[in-house]
Write a protein that holds these residues in place. Structure first.
Motif, PDB file in Angstrom:
ATOM      1  N   ASP A 288       0.859  -1.183   0.000  1.00  0.00           N
ATOM      2  CA  ASP A 288       0.000   0.000   0.000  1.00  0.00           C
ATOM      3  C   ASP A 288       0.897   1.234   0.000  1.00  0.00           C
ATOM      4  O   ASP A 288       1.770   1.379   0.868  1.00  0.00           O
TER       5      ASP A 288
ATOM      6  N   SER B 272      -1.764  -6.373   1.225  1.00  0.00           N
ATOM      7  CA  SER B 272      -1.203  -5.060   0.893  1.00  0.00           C
ATOM      8  C   SER B 272      -0.467  -4.426   2.067  1.00  0.00           C
ATOM      9  O   SER B 272       0.290  -3.474   1.880  1.00  0.00           O
ATOM     10  N   TRP B 273      -0.702  -4.955   3.274  1.00  0.00           N
ATOM     11  CA  TRP B 273      -0.044  -4.413   4.457  1.00  0.00           C
ATOM     12  C   TRP B 273       0.759  -5.519   5.140  1.00  0.00           C
ATOM     13  O   TRP B 273       0.201  -6.554   5.504  1.00  0.00           O
TER      14      TRP B 273
END
Length: 694
Positions: A317, A682-683
């Motif tokens: 992200d 995404s993290w």
């Protein structure tokens, strides 16, 4: 054993390597390459802070006055203008008829007494220390003459290194603050020293008495005295206030008073010059530069290696690096500006806002994150202050006809009230004390904590039980009329039953009863009566209202700005007073859609993020925490910019840290962790040393 299994199962990062904390901090070192009034940097120790421009000193205060000012402030440096007219605090009192009671409040009546007691006492700007550089033509250098700027804040050691040139001649300055003394030290290296074209300037400002004080108000005839003694001390007297600046240097050829309260130091011809300035109410022992440098480095290494850490490297992200930067800088800033034995002001130890006075409803936002990040001792420092002001808080409750103690809102180190037509009616600061000492008990699990704080906690609860008014028609207790909620746009005389305050009241009284049970004391009957009959959280059309008295709160433009405090009922708090999470989710969605986000404050974004995280909406939690709105701006130095008036806003920094701790470590309601981050890959969230929120 089962708890450990749950942690490992739901948080596989615990099987990973420990976070490289030095690498984490160092990748967010601040680099400044130009004169920018919003890019000033600070060193400090929690009790004292010193803010510098691109020269590493306070050489050009006027150039930064409209940005993040070049302040020198402490927790002990206060001043009052003489009360020559014999003004009395009682002249600020107005009596209000509320729910069958006449209650006196200190408000902003139009008279001299109100103006005086709002402005006094005020926090002092203690002194300006900068360089005066003389160019080859004999004129003083200006900001335009400072070229090739390379400045770095190394948060791992707490040192600022500033390099620049003047007419192609290099200058290097190292700036550090002592960890245990209110002292700032400098090492200056430049050929200009050999030519004696670089001098040090010390100027003592006089307080302007305004809402904002940036430290560049020079004496225009007020009673002020600054004298230098042979033993190396400046004695600074302003009216009845006196403090000292102790000076220690490597070698000088002279020091002279160029003008009143304006001193110039000429270093001896050398390649380097060292100066330490210590500030104190009494003559301080002044440490040398090398001692200050070592103390700073050791203290910061200890700080960063203690408590919690969050590493977001490896996340895809694009916002991850910025969030990590905000987290590191917020830890640094709150450590140097908010970690003392007193609640801080909202602009910390940088410059005065609201005359330098702390606001107790902000104490949660300034202090709770310390406990959640595994450093409860930094929160506890300021909790001890409540003991010193409890008598005045009790007198406030008695004056208004309530039981227990009513914690002040806009106050000072002595616990005195400041007249305010808003602050006088706020109540949400009251449960903060219970919240913080409960956090402290949970950390220590020690009966000593219970015994230390029980009397203040019970007195806090006694006020909370005496404040609601009973409505015989409905058979319930109401909060108000006669209050202003955390969302401050409501009328004090007509407002009642704000959702957030109802939830907080219920949670705090329950917690107070839990303390009595831990101490093997009987439950308080009155508290239980309030708990059983407290008005329910007001709702309409499947959403919670901001207050029961404003059913138009989502259609009236007036109520769609300021803090979205209705969400606070399930943000910093677990479900209380019958809160329905489905209704709260509907409320969040409606607030998200209708709110005027450009009319908000810095702590509103973490508030919303925590609500979303509790509701298992991690994408929305991150969208809230990183919403691209002016009041959610974090400058290059980490300060949470609000507007031209509030370029520093530390409740935003503290709120961010509390939100991130909760988004990682979770809440008591369940074993899940990383509740504020989507599980879509995404993290990449690594953390250690954080603690759950209630």
């Amino acid at each position: 054993m089962r708890t450990l299994w749950l942690i490992l199962f739901f948080n596989p990062l615990y099987a990973q390597q420990r976070i490289d904390r030095e690498a984490l901090v160092q990748r967010h070192a601040v680099h400044v390459q130009q004169f920018d009034p919003l890019s000033s940097l600070s060193v400090g120790n929690g009790n004292f802070a010193f803010t510098v421009d691109a020269t590493g000193m306070q050489s050009f205060p006027d150039a930064y006055a409209a940005g993040v000012p070049l302040g020198t402030q402490s927790v002990w440096g206060w001043h009052s203008f003489p009360n020559t007219e014999g003004l009395r605090f009682e002249e600020s009192i107005k009596e209000y008829a509320l729910e069958g009671r006449k209650i006196p409040y200190s408000v902003q009546l139009k008279n001299k007494a109100v103006d005086y007691f709002r402005a006094n006492p005020h926090r002092l700007q203690l002194g300006n220390i900068g360089m005066e550089i003389i160019k080859k033509d004999g004129t003083p250098a200006t900001p335009k003459d400072i070229r090739n700027i390379h400045q770095q804040l190394d948060m791992w050691s707490g040192a600022i290194t500033s390099e620049f040139t003047v007419e192609d001649v290099p200058v290097k300055v190292i700036t550090v603050c002592h960890s245990r003394q209110d002292a700032v030290a400098f090492r200056i290296s430049s050929p200009l020293l050999q030519e004696q074209r670089l001098m040090l300037r010390i100027r003592i400002p006089y307080p302007g008495g305004a809402w904002k004080d940036v430290g560049n108000h020079w004496n225009t005839g007020q009673p002020q005295s600054t004298t230098f003694s042979e033993d190396g001390y400046l004695e600074c007297s302003l009216d009845t206030t006196r403090y000292y600046i102790g000076l220690r240097w490597s070698s000088i050829t002279g020091m002279r008073e160029a003008a009143p309260h304006y001193f110039l130091i000429t270093p001896a011809k050398a390649d380097d010059f060292e100066l330490t300035a210590g500030f104190s109410l009494n003559k301080p022992a002044v440490p040398a530069f090398h001692e200050t440098l070592q103390e700073s480095a050791q203290a910061w290494k200890t700080f960063w290696q203690s408590g919690g850490a969050v590493d977001l490297s490896g996340s895809t992200d694009p916002r991850a690096h910025e969030l990590e930067r905000r987290v590191i800088l917020s830890q640094y800033l709150t450590r140097i500006q908010c970690a003392a034995g007193y609640p801080p002001q909202e602009t910390g130890l940088t410059y005065n806002s609201w005359f330098g006075k702390p606001h107790l409803e902000m104490h949660w936002w300034h202090a709770v994150h310390f406990a959640l990040w595994g450093r409860p001792e930094l929160m506890e420092k300021s909790l001890d202050w409540y003991f010193t002001v409890a008598k005045k808080a009790r007198r406030l409750a008695i004056r208004q006809g309530f039981g227990g103690i009513r914690w002040q809102k806009m106050t000072d180190n002595n616990g005195d009230e400041s007249p305010s037509s808003v602050a006088a009616f706020l109540i949400w600061q009251q449960p903060h004390f219970i919240y913080m000492v409960e956090l402290l008990y949970r950390h220590h699990q020690d009966e000593a904590v219970l015994n230390k704080y029980k009397d203040l906690l019970f007195a806090t609860a006694d006020f909370m039980a005496s404040f609601p008014t009973y409505d015989a028609r409905t058979g319930r207790y109401n909060l108000g009329k006669g209050l202003i909620p955390a969302q401050e746009c409501f009328d004090a005389v007509t407002t009642f039953n704000p959702t957030y305050e109802l939830a907080y009241w219920h949670w705090a009284l329950n917690t107070a009863q839990l303390w009595r049970e831990r101490l093997q004391l009987p439950r308080e009957r009155k508290w239980d009566e309030i708990l059983a009959k407290l008005a329910p959280l007001p709702q309409q059309n499947g959403v919670y209202l901001a207050t029961e008295s404003t059913p138009d709160c989502y259609t009236n433009e007036r109520y769609l700005a300021d803090h979205p405090a209705v969400l606070g009922a399930y943000s910093t708090l677990p479900a209380a007073n019958g809160l329905d999470t489905t209704v709260m989710k509907n409320t969040l969605e409606l607030v998200w859609q209708k709110w005027k986000w450009d009319h908000t404050w810095g702590w509103d974004f973490p508030l919303v993020a925590m609500t979303a995280a509790r509701l298992h909406m991690p994408e929305k939690a991150l969208d809230a925490l990183l919403m691209p709105v002016r009041t959610n701006t974090y400058l290059i130095n980490g300060h949470n910019y609000q507007d031209e008036r509030l370029t520093v806003y530390l409740p935003g920094n503290g709120g961010l840290l509390s939100a991130v701790a909760m988004m990682c470590a979770g809440v008591d309601a369940g074993p899940r962790v990383n509740i504020g981050f989507p599980a879509d890959g995404s993290w990449n969230v690594k953390w250690e040393g954080l603690h759950k929120m209630f």
